[in-house]
Design a protein around this motif. Structure first.
Motif, PDB file in Angstrom:
ATOM      1  N   THR A  51     -21.305   9.345  20.932  1.00  0.00           N
ATOM      2  CA  THR A  51     -19.866   9.325  21.221  1.00  0.00           C
ATOM      3  C   THR A  51     -19.062   9.309  19.926  1.00  0.00           C
ATOM      4  O   THR A  51     -18.050  10.001  19.807  1.00  0.00           O
ATOM      5  N   TYR A  52     -19.516   8.545  18.961  1.00  0.00           N
ATOM      6  CA  TYR A  52     -18.841   8.502  17.661  1.00  0.00           C
ATOM      7  C   TYR A  52     -18.819   9.887  17.021  1.00  0.00           C
ATOM      8  O   TYR A  52     -17.786  10.343  16.516  1.00  0.00           O
ATOM      9  N   LEU A  53     -19.965  10.566  17.031  1.00  0.00           N
ATOM     10  CA  LEU A  53     -20.043  11.917  16.471  1.00  0.00           C
ATOM     11  C   LEU A  53     -19.075  12.863  17.171  1.00  0.00           C
ATOM     12  O   LEU A  53     -18.372  13.648  16.522  1.00  0.00           O
ATOM     13  N   GLN A  54     -19.052  12.787  18.477  1.00  0.00           N
ATOM     14  CA  GLN A  54     -18.183  13.650  19.265  1.00  0.00           C
ATOM     15  C   GLN A  54     -16.715  13.436  18.886  1.00  0.00           C
ATOM     16  O   GLN A  54     -15.986  14.391  18.633  1.00  0.00           O
ATOM     17  N   GLU A  55     -16.294  12.205  18.818  1.00  0.00           N
ATOM     18  CA  GLU A  55     -14.895  11.913  18.478  1.00  0.00           C
ATOM     19  C   GLU A  55     -14.584  12.239  17.024  1.00  0.00           C
ATOM     20  O   GLU A  55     -13.488  12.709  16.717  1.00  0.00           O
ATOM     21  N   LYS A  56     -15.537  12.009  16.137  1.00  0.00           N
ATOM     22  CA  LYS A  56     -15.323  12.293  14.714  1.00  0.00           C
ATOM     23  C   LYS A  56     -15.115  13.790  14.499  1.00  0.00           C
ATOM     24  O   LYS A  56     -14.196  14.191  13.781  1.00  0.00           O
ATOM     25  N   VAL A  57     -15.927  14.619  15.120  1.00  0.00           N
ATOM     26  CA  VAL A  57     -15.783  16.072  14.971  1.00  0.00           C
ATOM     27  C   VAL A  57     -14.471  16.532  15.597  1.00  0.00           C
ATOM     28  O   VAL A  57     -13.769  17.379  15.048  1.00  0.00           O
ATOM     29  N   ARG A  58     -14.109  15.964  16.723  1.00  0.00           N
ATOM     30  CA  ARG A  58     -12.863  16.367  17.392  1.00  0.00           C
ATOM     31  C   ARG A  58     -11.605  15.962  16.625  1.00  0.00           C
ATOM     32  O   ARG A  58     -10.539  16.501  16.867  1.00  0.00           O
ATOM     33  N   GLU A  59     -11.720  15.005  15.710  1.00  0.00           N
ATOM     34  CA  GLU A  59     -10.579  14.627  14.870  1.00  0.00           C
ATOM     35  C   GLU A  59     -10.115  15.798  14.004  1.00  0.00           C
ATOM     36  O   GLU A  59      -8.958  15.869  13.622  1.00  0.00           O
ATOM     37  N   TYR A  60     -11.039  16.665  13.669  1.00  0.00           N
ATOM     38  CA  TYR A  60     -10.739  17.797  12.804  1.00  0.00           C
ATOM     39  C   TYR A  60     -10.360  18.980  13.686  1.00  0.00           C
ATOM     40  O   TYR A  60     -11.145  19.447  14.498  1.00  0.00           O
ATOM     41  N   SER A  61      -9.134  19.452  13.503  1.00  0.00           N
ATOM     42  CA  SER A  61      -8.500  20.307  14.505  1.00  0.00           C
ATOM     43  C   SER A  61      -8.793  21.799  14.386  1.00  0.00           C
ATOM     44  O   SER A  61      -8.300  22.573  15.191  1.00  0.00           O
ATOM     45  N   THR A  75     -29.973  18.779   7.734  1.00  0.00           N
ATOM     46  CA  THR A  75     -28.742  19.286   8.325  1.00  0.00           C
ATOM     47  C   THR A  75     -27.610  18.307   8.049  1.00  0.00           C
ATOM     48  O   THR A  75     -27.769  17.098   8.212  1.00  0.00           O
ATOM     49  N   VAL A  76     -26.463  18.842   7.642  1.00  0.00           N
ATOM     50  CA  VAL A  76     -25.305  18.025   7.308  1.00  0.00           C
ATOM     51  C   VAL A  76     -24.077  18.628   7.986  1.00  0.00           C
ATOM     52  O   VAL A  76     -23.875  19.836   7.942  1.00  0.00           O
ATOM     53  N   ILE A  77     -23.264  17.771   8.599  1.00  0.00           N
ATOM     54  CA  ILE A  77     -21.956  18.205   9.084  1.00  0.00           C
ATOM     55  C   ILE A  77     -20.953  17.843   7.995  1.00  0.00           C
ATOM     56  O   ILE A  77     -20.877  16.687   7.573  1.00  0.00           O
ATOM     57  N   ALA A  78     -20.192  18.824   7.543  1.00  0.00           N
ATOM     58  CA  ALA A  78     -19.139  18.590   6.561  1.00  0.00           C
ATOM     59  C   ALA A  78     -17.800  18.707   7.279  1.00  0.00           C
ATOM     60  O   ALA A  78     -17.529  19.720   7.932  1.00  0.00           O
ATOM     61  N   LEU A  79     -16.988  17.665   7.187  1.00  0.00           N
ATOM     62  CA  LEU A  79     -15.679  17.625   7.835  1.00  0.00           C
ATOM     63  C   LEU A  79     -14.612  17.532   6.737  1.00  0.00           C
ATOM     64  O   LEU A  79     -14.489  16.505   6.071  1.00  0.00           O
ATOM     65  N   GLN A 134     -23.789  22.395  18.754  1.00  0.00           N
ATOM     66  CA  GLN A 134     -24.800  21.687  19.540  1.00  0.00           C
ATOM     67  C   GLN A 134     -25.413  20.645  18.615  1.00  0.00           C
ATOM     68  O   GLN A 134     -25.914  20.964  17.544  1.00  0.00           O
ATOM     69  N   ILE A 135     -25.353  19.374  19.032  1.00  0.00           N
ATOM     70  CA  ILE A 135     -25.889  18.278  18.230  1.00  0.00           C
ATOM     71  C   ILE A 135     -26.959  17.554  19.038  1.00  0.00           C
ATOM     72  O   ILE A 135     -26.724  17.166  20.179  1.00  0.00           O
ATOM     73  N   GLU A 136     -28.120  17.392  18.422  1.00  0.00           N
ATOM     74  CA  GLU A 136     -29.212  16.645  19.051  1.00  0.00           C
ATOM     75  C   GLU A 136     -29.483  15.410  18.206  1.00  0.00           C
ATOM     76  O   GLU A 136     -29.650  15.491  16.991  1.00  0.00           O
ATOM     77  N   LEU A 137     -29.508  14.266  18.870  1.00  0.00           N
ATOM     78  CA  LEU A 137     -29.730  12.984  18.203  1.00  0.00           C
ATOM     79  C   LEU A 137     -30.815  12.238  18.963  1.00  0.00           C
ATOM     80  O   LEU A 137     -30.696  12.017  20.163  1.00  0.00           O
ATOM     81  N   ILE A 138     -31.893  11.869  18.247  1.00  0.00           N
ATOM     82  CA  ILE A 138     -33.009  11.149  18.865  1.00  0.00           C
ATOM     83  C   ILE A 138     -33.293   9.890  18.063  1.00  0.00           C
ATOM     84  O   ILE A 138     -33.368   9.934  16.837  1.00  0.00           O
ATOM     85  N   GLY A 139     -33.445   8.778  18.777  1.00  0.00           N
ATOM     86  CA  GLY A 139     -33.778   7.513  18.135  1.00  0.00           C
ATOM     87  C   GLY A 139     -34.098   6.453  19.165  1.00  0.00           C
ATOM     88  O   GLY A 139     -33.564   6.478  20.266  1.00  0.00           O
TER      89      GLY A 139
END
Length: 156
Positions: A51-61, A75-79, A134-139
């Motif tokens: 959820t944090y990732l989803q909201e963080k990416v959506r902050e950038y318009s 893999t790195v997401i750059a915002l 598409q983001i996959e997170l496993i832990g």
């Protein structure tokens, strides 16, 4: 007198049995509670990170503010911040921890200095379209698969 002794003897026997049964019931309830809270904690951790990732990416318009990079085999997401501020936020997996690093663009990145978000085994990001990640997170035995659409002035 004989009847009175039998009643006392019966109560003396029944009371400890009831006490032992109640103690066993409470003890088994405590184990069930512990198992339930452990399961919720695992789900909470990965879901919260997703959820944090989803909201963080959506902050950038806009699409120009979100980039998927490959740095040192990860893999790195750059915002990128709006305007000419020159700052960027990186989200990446480093030594079993999903991390976030806010730094000046163009500066040498020390990956170990990022803020730890959550323990994770896998973090992968693919750009399905120009405006869809598409983001996959496993832990902790849990897996979250997210699709995030980037809305903004330069999205199609």
């Amino acid at each position: 007198m004989n009847n009175k002794q039998k009643q006392i003897h019966t109560i003396d026997t029944v009371f400890p049995l009831i006490f032992i049964l109640l103690f066993g019931l409470v003890l088994s309830g405590a184990h069930v509670y512990q198992d339930t809270t452990d399961g919720l904690k695992q789900n909470y951790t990965i879901r919260t990170a997703a959820t944090y990732l989803q909201e963080k990416v959506r902050e950038y318009s806009s699409e120009s503010q979100v980039e998927v990079l490959s740095q040192d085999g990860q893999t790195v997401i750059a915002l990128y911040e709006e305007g000419d501020s020159g700052y960027v936020t990186y989200i990446y997996l480093y030594k079993g921890k999903l991390r976030e690093l806010f730094t000046k663009k163009g500066r040498d990145v020390v990956w170990s200095s990022g803020q730890e978000l959550v323990s994770a085994e896998t973090f992968s990001v693919t750009k399905q379209k120009e405006d869809l990640l598409q983001i996959e997170l496993i832990g902790d035995g849990q897996e979250e698969l997210l699709y995030i659409r980037i809305y903004g002035e330069d999205s199609k």
